[in-house]
Design a protein around this motif. Structure first.
Motif, PDB file in Angstrom:
ATOM      1  N   GLU A 189      -6.685  -3.707  -6.122  1.00 15.61           N
ATOM      2  CA  GLU A 189      -5.970  -3.578  -4.857  1.00 15.61           C
ATOM      3  C   GLU A 189      -4.951  -4.693  -4.670  1.00 15.61           C
ATOM      4  OE1 GLU A 189      -6.327  -0.998  -2.678  1.00 15.61           O
ATOM      5  OE2 GLU A 189      -7.503  -0.176  -4.340  1.00 15.61           O
ATOM      6  N   ARG A 231       2.341   1.537  -3.427  1.00 11.94           N
ATOM      7  CA  ARG A 231       1.315   1.979  -4.377  1.00 11.94           C
ATOM      8  C   ARG A 231       1.126   3.492  -4.326  1.00 11.94           C
ATOM      9  NH1 ARG A 231      -2.583  -0.843  -2.735  1.00 11.94           N
ATOM     10  NH2 ARG A 231      -2.765  -2.444  -4.340  1.00 11.94           N
ATOM     11  N   ASN A 285       0.825  -1.212   0.000  1.00 13.65           N
ATOM     12  CA  ASN A 285       0.000   0.000   0.000  1.00 13.65           C
ATOM     13  C   ASN A 285       0.863   1.267   0.000  1.00 13.65           C
ATOM     14  OD1 ASN A 285      -2.599  -1.138  -0.097  1.00 13.65           O
ATOM     15  ND2 ASN A 285      -2.511  -1.629   2.091  1.00 13.65           N
ATOM     16  N   ASP A 296      -1.698  -6.867  -4.450  1.00 15.37           N
ATOM     17  CA  ASP A 296      -0.295  -6.520  -4.230  1.00 15.37           C
ATOM     18  C   ASP A 296       0.579  -6.876  -5.424  1.00 15.37           C
ATOM     19  OD1 ASP A 296      -0.525  -9.257  -3.820  1.00 15.37           O
ATOM     20  OD2 ASP A 296       0.832  -9.305  -2.098  1.00 15.37           O
TER      21      ASP A 296
END
Length: 295
Positions: free
Chosen positions: A194, A181, A178, A196
């Protein structure tokens, strides 16, 4: 869990069989990932940009195809189940993507050589639906998914592609995806899910945009991506493998004069031609392995 397979043809004589052998390897890995599957095949370069489009709605696919043809002329469509591969001049990519965004049809991959397909279902069924056994190419990568952190959806299936002729399949889990990202979004990398694994693909795209080679980008990933993982990456001219420094996930490779093959387990490779004489080895933790063929 999940299963990864890859095949890189060192000899042109093997290219006609790349799809059939990849389908065979993918099916063997079905019990490592029975909920969805996908693959990318690197075929001939026609000098145009190939866009792999996906929609479960046949009317939406037909509408997008008609709109592309009206705007760009002949787009050379190849229909495969829920996907259509079209080609446009590279200079028209931005305009084509804008038109497709209006149509609601997803672009799952783009490149001069790469075609990318993925769907929910067992790998043998997905391979059959897209006629993978009939495909030819210099190399291919594939993935069978067992969803443990998200719903079973086509968007969550692998491979993930965030750059031209580049895709990634992944077995494992990233702990800092996250944060990575958020950094990549600030740098202009767009994400559709979403997952990974899409972040890992985006990270490599970002590093290579900065001028890094694939090997350099994967080496940088060892410092910037935390977790346990095995990556198999396809590019226009080859593919590469990287395991995390601990190498929690299983992996085996085989190399002959004709090919390099990767599998999460040896049984995925057992049916390959000449496997009895191949150099078999486990890729070392934290080491990049890469193979290229000249364009």
């Amino acid at each position: 869990m999940c299963g990864i397979v890859g095949l890189f043809a060192k000899s042109p004589s093997l290219e006609a069989h790349v799809g059939a052998l990849t389908a065979q390897m993918l099916a063997v890995m079905g019990d490592r990932g029975p909920d969805s599957a996908g693959f990318a095949v690197y075929g001939a370069d026609t000098g145009r940009l190939k866009l792999t489009l996906r929609s479960p709605d046949a009317a939406a696919r037909d509408g997008a195809l008609a709109a592309l043809a009206a705007r760009f002329g002949e787009v050379r469509p190849v229909r495969r189940d829920t996907h259509i591969v079209v080609s446009v001049p590279e200079r028209d990519e931005i305009a084509a993507r804008a038109l497709l965004a209006e149509s609601g049809v997803a672009v799952v991959g783009a490149g001069r050589r790469m075609e990318l397909y993925k769907e929910v279902g067992r790998p043998e069924a997905v391979a059959a639906a897209f006629d993978l056994p009939a495909m030819a190419g210099t190399h291919a990568v594939g993935h069978t998914r067992m969803a443990t952190e998200s719903a079973v959806t086509t968007r969550g299936a692998h491979p993930f592609s965030t750059g031209p002729d580049q895709c990634l399949v992944h077995n494992g889990s990233l702990s800092n995806h996250n944060g990575v990202r958020r950094m990549l979004v600030r740098e202009g990398i767009a994400f559709e899910t979403e997952n990974d694994s899409e972040v890992a693909a985006g990270y490599l795209t970002f590093r290579m945009r900065e001028g890094a080679s694939l090997e350099e980008a994967l080496t940088a990933a060892l410092a910037d991506l935390d977790g346990f993982y095995t990556f198999l990456v396809g590019t226009r001219t080859g593919f590469a493998v990287l395991r995390d420094p601990i190498a929690c996930k299983p992996a085996v490779m085989a190399e002959t004069d004709d090919y390099v093959a990767f599998g999460s387990e040896f049984r995925a490779l057992a049916g390959l031609p000449g496997i009895e004489d191949a150099h078999l080895f486990e890729p070392e933790p934290g080491r990049v392995y890469a193979w290229e063929r000249p364009e």
